[in-house]
Write a protein that holds these residues in place. Sequence first.
Motif, PDB file in Angstrom:
ATOM      1  N   GLY A   1      66.535  32.693  40.118  1.00  0.00           N
ATOM      2  CA  GLY A   1      65.468  33.355  40.862  1.00  0.00           C
ATOM      3  C   GLY A   1      65.990  34.602  41.572  1.00  0.00           C
ATOM      4  O   GLY A   1      66.983  35.218  41.145  1.00  0.00           O
TER       5      GLY A   1
ATOM      6  N   ASP B   1      68.810  27.730  34.952  1.00  0.00           N
ATOM      7  CA  ASP B   1      67.542  27.501  35.652  1.00  0.00           C
ATOM      8  C   ASP B   1      66.794  26.384  34.947  1.00  0.00           C
ATOM      9  O   ASP B   1      67.103  26.038  33.812  1.00  0.00           O
ATOM     10  CB  ASP B   1      66.698  28.785  35.709  1.00  0.00           C
ATOM     11  CG  ASP B   1      65.735  28.794  36.882  1.00  0.00           C
ATOM     12  OD1 ASP B   1      66.031  29.440  37.897  1.00  0.00           O
ATOM     13  OD2 ASP B   1      64.680  28.117  36.795  1.00  0.00           O
TER      14      ASP B   1
ATOM     15  N   TYR C   1      74.014  22.001  30.975  1.00  0.00           N
ATOM     16  CA  TYR C   1      75.202  22.134  31.827  1.00  0.00           C
ATOM     17  C   TYR C   1      76.507  22.138  31.030  1.00  0.00           C
ATOM     18  O   TYR C   1      77.549  22.476  31.569  1.00  0.00           O
ATOM     19  CB  TYR C   1      75.215  21.049  32.910  1.00  0.00           C
ATOM     20  CG  TYR C   1      74.309  21.411  34.075  1.00  0.00           C
ATOM     21  CD1 TYR C   1      74.801  22.054  35.201  1.00  0.00           C
ATOM     22  CD2 TYR C   1      72.949  21.153  34.027  1.00  0.00           C
ATOM     23  CE1 TYR C   1      73.981  22.422  36.252  1.00  0.00           C
ATOM     24  CE2 TYR C   1      72.099  21.505  35.070  1.00  0.00           C
ATOM     25  CZ  TYR C   1      72.630  22.141  36.181  1.00  0.00           C
ATOM     26  OH  TYR C   1      71.810  22.502  37.213  1.00  0.00           O
TER      27      TYR C   1
ATOM     28  N   ILE D   1      63.416  25.886  46.646  1.00  0.00           N
ATOM     29  CA  ILE D   1      62.345  26.797  47.073  1.00  0.00           C
ATOM     30  C   ILE D   1      62.793  27.620  48.283  1.00  0.00           C
ATOM     31  O   ILE D   1      63.529  27.137  49.138  1.00  0.00           O
ATOM     32  CB  ILE D   1      61.026  26.045  47.394  1.00  0.00           C
ATOM     33  CG1 ILE D   1      61.262  24.887  48.377  1.00  0.00           C
ATOM     34  CG2 ILE D   1      60.351  25.543  46.129  1.00  0.00           C
ATOM     35  CD1 ILE D   1      60.002  24.384  49.018  1.00  0.00           C
TER      36      ILE D   1
ATOM     37  N   LEU E   1      62.310  23.159  54.387  1.00  0.00           N
ATOM     38  CA  LEU E   1      62.510  23.111  52.936  1.00  0.00           C
ATOM     39  C   LEU E   1      63.258  21.860  52.484  1.00  0.00           C
ATOM     40  O   LEU E   1      63.390  21.612  51.285  1.00  0.00           O
ATOM     41  CB  LEU E   1      63.324  24.346  52.486  1.00  0.00           C
ATOM     42  CG  LEU E   1      62.777  25.714  52.902  1.00  0.00           C
ATOM     43  CD1 LEU E   1      63.767  26.808  52.527  1.00  0.00           C
ATOM     44  CD2 LEU E   1      61.431  25.981  52.228  1.00  0.00           C
TER      45      LEU E   1
ATOM     46  N   GLU F   1      70.925  16.715  42.521  1.00  0.00           N
ATOM     47  CA  GLU F   1      70.947  16.599  41.053  1.00  0.00           C
ATOM     48  C   GLU F   1      71.822  17.705  40.431  1.00  0.00           C
ATOM     49  O   GLU F   1      72.642  17.443  39.537  1.00  0.00           O
ATOM     50  CB  GLU F   1      69.494  16.720  40.563  1.00  0.00           C
ATOM     51  CG  GLU F   1      69.323  16.660  39.063  1.00  0.00           C
ATOM     52  CD  GLU F   1      68.192  17.571  38.592  1.00  0.00           C
ATOM     53  OE1 GLU F   1      67.097  17.540  39.184  1.00  0.00           O
ATOM     54  OE2 GLU F   1      68.443  18.347  37.637  1.00  0.00           O
TER      55      GLU F   1
ATOM     56  N   SER G   1      71.258  27.247  48.913  1.00  0.00           N
ATOM     57  CA  SER G   1      69.913  26.701  49.154  1.00  0.00           C
ATOM     58  C   SER G   1      69.778  26.227  50.600  1.00  0.00           C
ATOM     59  O   SER G   1      70.705  25.664  51.176  1.00  0.00           O
ATOM     60  CB  SER G   1      69.642  25.527  48.207  1.00  0.00           C
ATOM     61  OG  SER G   1      69.928  25.890  46.883  1.00  0.00           O
TER      62      SER G   1
ATOM     63  N   MET H   1      70.765  25.462  54.670  1.00  0.00           N
ATOM     64  CA  MET H   1      72.083  25.535  54.049  1.00  0.00           C
ATOM     65  C   MET H   1      73.126  24.604  54.673  1.00  0.00           C
ATOM     66  O   MET H   1      73.877  23.946  53.947  1.00  0.00           O
ATOM     67  CB  MET H   1      72.546  26.996  54.057  1.00  0.00           C
ATOM     68  CG  MET H   1      73.861  27.231  53.376  1.00  0.00           C
ATOM     69  SD  MET H   1      75.234  26.864  54.440  1.00  0.00           S
ATOM     70  CE  MET H   1      75.119  28.125  55.652  1.00  0.00           C
TER      71      MET H   1
ATOM     72  N   HIS I   1      73.212  28.284  60.337  1.00  0.00           N
ATOM     73  CA  HIS I   1      72.409  29.290  59.626  1.00  0.00           C
ATOM     74  C   HIS I   1      70.933  28.969  59.870  1.00  0.00           C
ATOM     75  O   HIS I   1      70.225  28.492  58.980  1.00  0.00           O
ATOM     76  CB  HIS I   1      72.755  29.255  58.136  1.00  0.00           C
ATOM     77  CG  HIS I   1      72.014  30.269  57.328  1.00  0.00           C
ATOM     78  ND1 HIS I   1      72.105  31.622  57.554  1.00  0.00           N
ATOM     79  CD2 HIS I   1      71.134  30.136  56.293  1.00  0.00           C
ATOM     80  CE1 HIS I   1      71.338  32.267  56.695  1.00  0.00           C
ATOM     81  NE2 HIS I   1      70.725  31.386  55.933  1.00  0.00           N
TER      82      HIS I   1
ATOM     83  N   ALA J   1      64.761  37.031  51.600  1.00  0.00           N
ATOM     84  CA  ALA J   1      65.486  38.191  51.060  1.00  0.00           C
ATOM     85  C   ALA J   1      66.401  37.799  49.896  1.00  0.00           C
ATOM     86  O   ALA J   1      66.691  36.618  49.714  1.00  0.00           O
ATOM     87  CB  ALA J   1      66.324  38.804  52.171  1.00  0.00           C
TER      88      ALA J   1
ATOM     89  N   PRO K   1      71.705  38.497  50.524  1.00  0.00           N
ATOM     90  CA  PRO K   1      72.266  37.174  50.180  1.00  0.00           C
ATOM     91  C   PRO K   1      73.120  37.233  48.904  1.00  0.00           C
ATOM     92  O   PRO K   1      74.213  36.664  48.851  1.00  0.00           O
ATOM     93  CB  PRO K   1      71.017  36.297  49.980  1.00  0.00           C
ATOM     94  CG  PRO K   1      69.957  36.943  50.829  1.00  0.00           C
ATOM     95  CD  PRO K   1      70.227  38.420  50.769  1.00  0.00           C
TER      96      PRO K   1
HETATM   97  P1  NAI Z   1      63.447  31.594  43.934  1.00  0.00           P
HETATM   98  O1  NAI Z   1      62.239  30.733  43.951  1.00  0.00           O
HETATM   99  O2  NAI Z   1      63.315  33.035  43.598  1.00  0.00           O
HETATM  100  O3  NAI Z   1      64.524  30.972  42.926  1.00  0.00           O
HETATM  101  C1  NAI Z   1      64.863  29.622  42.901  1.00  0.00           C
HETATM  102  C2  NAI Z   1      65.105  29.230  41.451  1.00  0.00           C
HETATM  103  O4  NAI Z   1      65.581  27.891  41.413  1.00  0.00           O
HETATM  104  C3  NAI Z   1      63.819  29.283  40.592  1.00  0.00           C
HETATM  105  O5  NAI Z   1      64.001  30.169  39.498  1.00  0.00           O
HETATM  106  C4  NAI Z   1      63.649  27.832  40.135  1.00  0.00           C
HETATM  107  O6  NAI Z   1      63.095  27.718  38.833  1.00  0.00           O
HETATM  108  C5  NAI Z   1      65.076  27.326  40.192  1.00  0.00           C
HETATM  109  N1  NAI Z   1      65.183  25.868  40.246  1.00  0.00           N
HETATM  110  C6  NAI Z   1      64.418  24.975  40.929  1.00  0.00           C
HETATM  111  N2  NAI Z   1      64.834  23.720  40.676  1.00  0.00           N
HETATM  112  C7  NAI Z   1      65.898  23.810  39.845  1.00  0.00           C
HETATM  113  C8  NAI Z   1      66.766  22.856  39.238  1.00  0.00           C
HETATM  114  N3  NAI Z   1      66.638  21.541  39.466  1.00  0.00           N
HETATM  115  N4  NAI Z   1      67.758  23.329  38.448  1.00  0.00           N
HETATM  116  C9  NAI Z   1      67.914  24.648  38.207  1.00  0.00           C
HETATM  117  N5  NAI Z   1      67.109  25.604  38.757  1.00  0.00           N
HETATM  118  C10 NAI Z   1      66.122  25.182  39.557  1.00  0.00           C
HETATM  119  O7  NAI Z   1      64.147  31.411  45.365  1.00  0.00           O
HETATM  120  P2  NAI Z   1      65.255  32.366  46.024  1.00  0.00           P
HETATM  121  O8  NAI Z   1      64.597  33.401  46.833  1.00  0.00           O
HETATM  122  O9  NAI Z   1      66.228  32.746  44.982  1.00  0.00           O
HETATM  123  O10 NAI Z   1      65.941  31.357  47.064  1.00  0.00           O
HETATM  124  C11 NAI Z   1      66.719  30.268  46.607  1.00  0.00           C
HETATM  125  C12 NAI Z   1      67.213  29.417  47.777  1.00  0.00           C
HETATM  126  O11 NAI Z   1      68.176  30.160  48.522  1.00  0.00           O
HETATM  127  C13 NAI Z   1      66.132  29.014  48.788  1.00  0.00           C
HETATM  128  O12 NAI Z   1      66.330  27.684  49.209  1.00  0.00           O
HETATM  129  C14 NAI Z   1      66.349  29.976  49.937  1.00  0.00           C
HETATM  130  O13 NAI Z   1      65.867  29.482  51.159  1.00  0.00           O
HETATM  131  C15 NAI Z   1      67.852  30.080  49.914  1.00  0.00           C
HETATM  132  N6  NAI Z   1      68.424  31.240  50.583  1.00  0.00           N
HETATM  133  C16 NAI Z   1      69.559  31.041  51.314  1.00  0.00           C
HETATM  134  C17 NAI Z   1      70.205  32.076  51.939  1.00  0.00           C
HETATM  135  C18 NAI Z   1      71.463  31.817  52.707  1.00  0.00           C
HETATM  136  O14 NAI Z   1      71.930  32.718  53.410  1.00  0.00           O
HETATM  137  N7  NAI Z   1      72.073  30.655  52.612  1.00  0.00           N
HETATM  138  C19 NAI Z   1      69.658  33.446  51.870  1.00  0.00           C
HETATM  139  C20 NAI Z   1      68.474  33.570  51.057  1.00  0.00           C
HETATM  140  C21 NAI Z   1      67.889  32.485  50.445  1.00  0.00           C
END
Ligand code: NAI
Length: 308
Positions: free
Chosen positions: A9, A32, A65, A80, A91, A101, A119, A122, A175, A225, A229
């Motif tokens: 994503g 993905d 995998y 998500i 979340l 998983e 994710s 975090m 975080h 964002a 990240p």
């Molecule tokens: P996004 O929705 O754009 O991408 C997430 C992807 O994960 C999607 O493509 C989805 O199909 C995939 N996915 C879901 N279940 C899966 C599975 N079992 N196996 C493989 N892929 C799977 O979300 P985005 O914006 O990329 O954010 C991802 C995560 O990162 C979120 O939880 C967000 O809160 C977190 N995040 C953490 C940050 C940090 O500083 N630690 C900063 C920004 C986001």
Amino acid sequence: MKVTVVGAGAVGASCAEYIAMKNFNSEVVLVDIKEGFAEGKAMDLMQTASLNGFDTKITGTTGDYSKTAGSKVAVITSGIPRKPGMTREELIGINAGIVKEVTQNLVKHSPDVIIIVVSNPMDTMAYLVHKTSGLPKERIIGMGGALDSARFKYRLAEALDCPISDVDGMVIAAHSDTGMLPLLSKATRNGVSISEFLDESTQNNLAEATKVGGATLTKLLGTSAWYAPGAAVSVLVQSIVCDQKKMIPCSVMLDGEYGESDICMGVPCIIGKNGIEKIVDISLTDSEKESFATAAKAVREVNGDLGF
Ligand code: NAI
């Protein structure tokens, strides 16, 4: 070296792009769950290679995998993201199942892997990976402090009206909007304490803007964002792959350090080829110690929802 990024994503694709653009690593595998999505992102990114001048090979897979086997590093971004008005903690219900998983699949094919957890929430997801993966604690790194520190430096340069390269600063603890701890006492401009340039109220305002940095962007973008990240993850991955031994604040399992145990919290770490090579003990003021302990209490409460 092979680096796997799970979740193709917004954040996952940005990680892959920055890793490739820096051209330090030979192979990135995107995974993905959405049919064809990782393959498509990989192909699109590969078609930037001749334009952007990198030789990194990027491939994608829908959940196979075996293609990730032998990864040195795996980044978990699957799950998500938050929507405007949500906290990262909301979340947990969906993301805990996904992270658990994904971790099991990664470790099955790459028993020596170093996992970077992205994710949200975090700190709790990093704790979950500790409890379910069987990996040594040096090989589980939560990414939060690298991003939050970059946001802190952005706010510092803005308040000081100076180039970003002139400022330095670090964010530790949790975080989360309330648990982040921007270390004002250690922030500098060209090596000089910012207290020489900024009054207390300006300092507190920029610390507050740092803490809600993610929420501010989520409100503007409608989702969380991805550029910063992704860039923050690429810095961590490069420090591991190139054994740079950079000091980067990361969420790691504490065993008495900073007065806490059995919890993942952001603290300064030396990151090298073995993962977390050292937790660096920096002195905190009494009020910073108090904020760290309050943040830890809140993280522990969220960890409680995992049911361990
Ligand atoms: P996004 O929705 O754009 O991408 C997430 C992807 O994960 C999607 O493509 C989805 O199909 C995939 N996915 C879901 N279940 C899966 C599975 N079992 N196996 C493989 N892929 C799977 O979300 P985005 O914006 O990329 O954010 C991802 C995560 O990162 C979120 O939880 C967000 O809160 C977190 N995040 C953490 C940050 C940090 O500083 N630690 C900063 C920004 C986001």
